[in-house]
Design an enzyme around this catalytic site. Structure first.
Site, mmCIF file in Angstrom:
data_model
loop_
_atom_site.group_PDB
_atom_site.id
_atom_site.type_symbol
_atom_site.label_atom_id
_atom_site.label_comp_id
_atom_site.label_asym_id
_atom_site.label_seq_id
_atom_site.Cartn_x
_atom_site.Cartn_y
_atom_site.Cartn_z
ATOM 1 C CB CYS A 2 3.563 -28.975 -17.963
ATOM 2 S SG CYS A 2 2.777 -29.075 -15.975
ATOM 3 N N GLY A 31 8.993 -31.994 -17.366
ATOM 4 C CA GLY A 31 8.076 -32.801 -16.406
ATOM 5 C C GLY A 31 8.130 -34.200 -16.668
ATOM 6 C CG ASN A 104 3.878 -24.649 -19.032
ATOM 7 O OD1 ASN A 104 4.126 -25.037 -17.827
ATOM 8 N ND2 ASN A 104 4.727 -23.906 -19.799
ATOM 9 N N GLY A 105 1.551 -23.650 -16.516
ATOM 10 C CA GLY A 105 1.617 -22.655 -15.765
ATOM 11 C C GLY A 105 0.946 -22.645 -14.276
ATOM 12 C CE1 TYR A 268 17.250 -27.287 -12.960
ATOM 13 C CE2 TYR A 268 14.737 -26.907 -13.081
ATOM 14 C CZ TYR A 268 16.046 -27.868 -12.804
ATOM 15 O OH TYR A 268 15.806 -29.015 -12.413
ATOM 16 C CB THR A 314 20.872 -26.570 -16.088
ATOM 17 O OG1 THR A 314 19.940 -27.727 -15.926
ATOM 18 C CG2 THR A 314 20.267 -25.496 -16.672
ATOM 19 C CG ASP A 376 23.709 -26.210 -9.393
ATOM 20 O OD1 ASP A 376 23.372 -26.231 -10.597
ATOM 21 O OD2 ASP A 376 23.429 -26.660 -8.593
ATOM 22 C CG ASP A 377 20.720 -24.480 -12.743
ATOM 23 O OD1 ASP A 377 19.651 -24.304 -11.780
ATOM 24 O OD2 ASP A 377 21.122 -25.955 -12.797
#
Length: 551
Positions: A2, A31, A104-105, A268, A314, A376-377
């Protein structure tokens, strides 16, 4: 994963609503499920949150009501709990003081914490969100410390955070708005989830005698607000900004703190223009591209790559440097529709698959008759990669090679990233040749984990060198001690696999289509019942919720 933001202006006549809106818009990449903010206006709290993007949740009449010189905001990406708007943040509890909470987490010992909150604290838990548990742990600890009124408020806050960190396991960063007291930010003892702090001169105080402060998930959220990045919050550290005096204090609240930030942030999640833990995300991705190209040249010294094409967005930085090292042209072969959500964040395998061709379109002239290297990442479930490889072939590519700036993802992430079950990962029980066959390309090259760590560590501040990172989704080693095979992982699989998510979404959809709603429902979101709350319902998109706290 988040995005969180908290702002406190020293001038009570300043409003933070527009700044919170701008910061949340900048953090939208973290998010797109829900957004919310709460502001304090001379001890009156105003809350608005709902499912949707920032621009859709906050309408003009909401912004007019969101008055105050201090506030916090949140954009949600669901990993724990559900996508219900009842779990949109900030969350609120009215005692003590009135605490608003943005997190966040992900916590890894939620069953234990639930029992503590329910049986020891006699607190009601209204959702399946671990954020509510974290908030209640903080609030209850603050009540216990509040019994000694003679103690300085900052000491009580730091003691509360210390007790929380002793009980709560996982990766987390949180920002709390304590009504009439101030702004608090803290970070887990391993520094897994990011949190930075910035400041600027208050209006009318160019001499710096008074400062405004902001806490955010990424430094990029501070830039448009003209806040200067001070530093990252340290692992196990809490920061308290007193809204009455403007003073700022900090303290390490956990004796066993280590420094192991999540390396996937640099791969990312974070924007390339962010600086976290003293590391430029952009520079770390350049280094990833350089080391990846060197591995390709070592493995395929006689390669026939004609052109290097990134998978937007990314991987652009890594692909640019890889093309330079390989001595091949860098070309934009895919054009992205910017109004489609990031597919890795989108819930559900079928939703992700169907969205790829809506999100990307090819420039056929860059593929026709060429041997293309797609960069790609990372490769997570392989759904997106397989569709992209097919798109390249449909556009006329002669051969399609694929490389990942990250190592193979073979293990679930338990700290807030939606990598829930090993069997849904394309690299699970597959080597590179088998992955290449699965996604339909000629060959695949992954970054080595050692090179990934080197890429990020080499960009760290010499005064704050970082050598260790949280790499569990690549290595299977969890810094908080969990081990593959624990019952926790079985529970995680049952809760988060795509089938379970689909079932929850269908149940939520059925409920939303029902004509029966709770009498206290506010525009489809949960009501926040407090002792002195007055309803401010509106027929136009709902109104902000006024919250009066019990002191």
């Amino acid at each position: 994963m988040c995005g969180i933001i908290g702002i406190l202006c020293s001038n009570e006549d300043d409003y933070v609503n527009q700044m919170l809106f701008d910061a949340l818009t900048v953090l939208q990449h973290r998010g797109q499920d829900a957004a919310g903010m709460v502001v304090a206006d001379r001890e009156r709290l105003h809350l608005r949150k709902d499912n949707g993007l920032v621009k859709d949740v906050f309408l003009q009449h909401h912004m007019v009501e969101l008055r105050g010189n201090a506030g916090i905001g949140h954009v949600r990406y669901p990993t724990a709990g559900s996508s219900s708007c009842a779990e949109a943040q900030p969350l609120y509890t009215n005692y003590p003081h009135g605490i608003c909470f943005a997190h966040n987490g992900n916590l890894t010992n939620t069953d234990e914490l639930y029992e503590i909150v329910k049986t020891q604290f006699n607190r009601h838990v209204n959702t399946d969100s671990d954020s509510e548990l974290l908030m209640n742990m903080f609030a209850e600890n603050l009540i216990a410390e509040k019994e000694n009124e003679q103690e300085d408020v900052s000491k009580r806050i730091f003691e509360s955070v210390s007790k929380l960190m002793d009980k709560c396991k996982g990766g987390y960063a949180a920002i709390c708005l304590i009504n009439g007291v101030g702004l608090v930010g803290f970070r887990d003892p391993n520094g897994i989830r990011p949190l930075v702090i910035g400041s600027r001169n208050s209006k009318g105080y160019a001499d710096g005698s008074k400062l405004d402060y902001a806490l955010a998930s990424e430094s990029v959220a501070l830039d448009p607000l003209n806040f200067n990045l001070m530093r990252s919050v340290k692992p196990g550290e809490a920061i308290f900004i007193d809204m009455n005096t403007g003073n700022i204090q900090s303290q390490i609240c956990h004796a066993g703190a280590s420094y192991t930030p999540c390396i996937f942030e640099y791969v990312y999640f974070a924007r390339p223009d962010s600086i976290m833990d003293g590391i430029s995300v952009y520079e770390s991705r350049l280094k990833m591209g350089e080391l990846l190209a060197q591995k390709i040249m070592k493995r395929y010294p006689e390669h026939d790559i004609d052109v290097v094409i990134p998978i937007p967005d990314t991987s652009r930085t890594s692909a640019l440097q890889a093309a330079y090292i390989l001595g091949r042209p860098f070309r934009e072969g895919f054009i992205k529709n910017r109004y489609i959500a990031r597919t890795f964040i989108m819930p559900g395998q079928e939703t992700r698959k169907k969205s790829v061709r809506l999100k990307l379109n090819t420039i056929k002239s860059e593929f026709a008759g060429r041997n293309v290297l797609l960069v790609d990442d990372s490769i997570v479930r392989g759904t997106t990669a397989r569709e992209i490889v097919q798109m390249a072939r449909d556009a006329g590519a002669k051969n399609v090679y694929f490389c990942s700036a990250a190592p193979p993802i073979r293990y679930p992430n338990i700290y807030g990233i939606d990598i829930p079950t090993r069997k849904e990962l394309v690299a699970y029980e597959r080597n590179e040749e088998q992955v290449a066959e699965h996604i339909g390309c000629n060959w695949v090259v992954y970054q080595d984990l050692e090179d990934l760590v080197t890429s990020v560590a080499s960009c760290s501040d010499p005064d704050l060198p970082l050598t260790e990172f949280e790499t569990s989704c690549f290595s299977g080693t969890y810094v908080t001690g969990e081990k593959i095979g624990d019952s926790y992982f079985e529970k995680l699989h049952n809760l988060r696999n795509d089938s379970a998510k689909t079932t929850r979404r269908q149940s939520s959809l059925s409920a939303s289509m029902s004509n029966v709603r709770p009498q206290s429902s506010t525009d489809g979101c949960e009501s926040v019942s407090n002792d002195k709350r007055k309803s401010t319902n509106s027929t136009n998109g709902g109104s902000c919720e006024g919250i009066s706290s019990s002191q």
